[in-house]
Design a protein around this motif. Sequence first.
Motif: not given
Length: 292
Positions: A109-126
């Motif tokens: 998504x970064x390479x193709x300029x696509x907005x992506x919302x990433x859902x994780x389960x900890x601040x470490x993963x954020x």
Amino acid sequence: MDLQPRIGKSLPVGTEGAGTVVAAGANAVELIGKTVSAMGGGMYARFRRLNAAQCTVLPTGTSAQDAASMFVNPLTALSMVETMRREGHNALVHTAAASNLGQMLNRICINDDIPLVNVVRSEEQVKSLQSIGAKYVVNSSAESFFEDLTAAISATGATLAFDAVAGGAMSDTILRAMEAALGASQAAFSRYGTSTLKQVYIYGSLNPEPTVLSRTYGSSWAVARYLVLNALQKFGDETTRALKDRIVRELSTTFASSYKGTLSLSDVVNPEFAKEYARKSTGSKFLVNPSL
């Protein structure tokens, strides 16, 4: 899950793998000695006979280890983006986003300029995803999760999600956040809610509990099962080949995989190792090397 039908029947395992061709038919002798990757099933074996058309020849210098996970995660991530484009969406939401697959999707998504919302389960993963360039990362364990998710969806315009959690209320939460984001920008009130399609595809089952849906997402929404093999059939051979070609080109960058360790075939059936690789957690992916 009812395992009765499984009793007494062979169940070859190992969806994908890579190795060196040691023998071939007359029409494929040029493959002997070359490193290839394949998604042919029954790949957890020292030797595997496959149709030559199933094998992808790898560039000189590519190791079998580098290409062992070349298909399932990379093709799944690419198919999500292809599905987004074909179904008319402009951005994505992805859960379990700190996984190997999630990191690949983030790089795509970064390479193709696509907005992506990433859902994780900890601040470490954020922090981990942010360190590799992720712009929108929300923590599902935070008290402000729904508000954070709604804000990220509002900023990206995401109306399509791929949910690896499945059980519980994750899909429901995503749909409610999409509806809240769309409703906030709707000029006039409607008793039916918003009419923009909000689609969630469930492709994993990290939570085995039933999927709970409150059905408060306006007049147009859908939840469906997603399997990469089904998606590739819809795309057709030409698109699938193009996706595989991209994987080969970006195997050491976009689609690089990392492993916690390497297991032999006897290790795989060792209960102690099984407990470790069966954990549904980030960083618990192992490489199986049948030659050990």
